[in-house]
Design a protein around this motif. Structure first.
Motif, short mmCIF file in Angstrom:
data_model
loop_
_atom_site.label_atom_id
_atom_site.label_comp_id
_atom_site.label_asym_id
_atom_site.label_seq_id
_atom_site.Cartn_x
_atom_site.Cartn_y
_atom_site.Cartn_z
N THR A 33 -30.10 -52.08 24.35
CA THR A 33 -29.35 -52.35 23.09
C THR A 33 -30.37 -52.69 21.95
N ARG A 69 -22.38 -50.91 21.40
CA ARG A 69 -22.04 -49.71 21.03
C ARG A 69 -23.15 -48.62 20.80
N GLU A 70 -24.36 -49.35 21.08
CA GLU A 70 -25.53 -48.55 20.65
C GLU A 70 -26.70 -48.67 21.87
N GLU A 72 -30.57 -48.04 22.51
CA GLU A 72 -31.75 -47.84 22.01
C GLU A 72 -32.87 -47.10 22.95
N PHE A 96 -23.22 -42.93 22.12
CA PHE A 96 -23.45 -44.15 21.88
C PHE A 96 -25.29 -44.24 21.66
N ALA A 98 -28.70 -44.25 19.83
CA ALA A 98 -29.35 -44.38 18.44
C ALA A 98 -30.07 -43.25 18.11
#
Length: 132
Positions: A33, A69-70, A72, A96, A98
Motif C-alpha cells: 500500500t 483501500r489502495e 500501490e 483498488f 493506484a
C-alpha cells in the motif's frame, strides 16, 4: 533487499501455504500500500470450483480488513512462467489499484514480466459507467 524483492519473497512464501488439492496449482500474491504496508494472500480451492478464492482476492480481503483501500504495487507468484491474474482479479486491481499500479508476474525464480493496470484490463468497468 529491495522493496520489490521483499514483495516477491512475501508472495513466494505465502504461495507455499495455498490450499490447492484439486489443481495442485499454488499461487501467492503480495501487495504494498502507499504507506508501505504489505498484505499477502494465497489461493484456497473448494470442491465446488467457482467458490474458490484467488490469491489476489485473499490479499485484497486482508488489506481491506486492515483498513487500507489502495494497492500501490503487486507481485503474483505461480508455477507457470506467466501466471497472470484472472479477469475477476484484474477487476479487483481496477477497484483498488493506484493510478500507477504495476503488477509483477513471477515464477519461483523471480519476476518474469511487469504490467500496468491498463495493460491487464483496458477499458475496465467503473462505477461511473453504470446507468442508474
Amino acid at each position: 533487499m529491495s522493496d520489490l524483492n521483499a514483495l516477491f519473497e512475501a508472495a513466494k512464501s505465502v504461495r507455499e501455504k495455498a490450499y490447492a488439492p484439486y489443481s495442485n496449482f499454488l499461487v501467492g500474491a503480495a501487495f504494498r500500500t502507499p504507506d508501505g504496508s504489505v498484505f499477502t494472500g494465497c489461493n484456497v480451492e473448494n470442491a465446488s470450483y467457482p467458490v474458490s478464492v484467488c490469491a489476489e482476492g485473499g490479499a485484497v480481503s486482508a488489506m481491506i480488513a486492515a483498513g487500507h483501500r489502495e494497492i500501490e504495487e503487486a507481485v503474483v507468484v505461480g508455477d507457470a512462467a506467466l501466471c497472470t491474474p484472472c479477469g475477476i482479479c484484474r477487476q479487483r486491481f481496477a477497484e483498488f489499484g493506484a493510478d500507477n499500479l504495476v503488477v509483477h508476474i513471477a515464477d519461483l525464480n523471480g519476476i518474469k514480466r511487469s504490467f500496468t493496470l491498463e495493460e491487464l484490463l483496458p477499458a475496465a468497468f467503473e462505477l461511473e459507467d453504470r446507468k442508474d
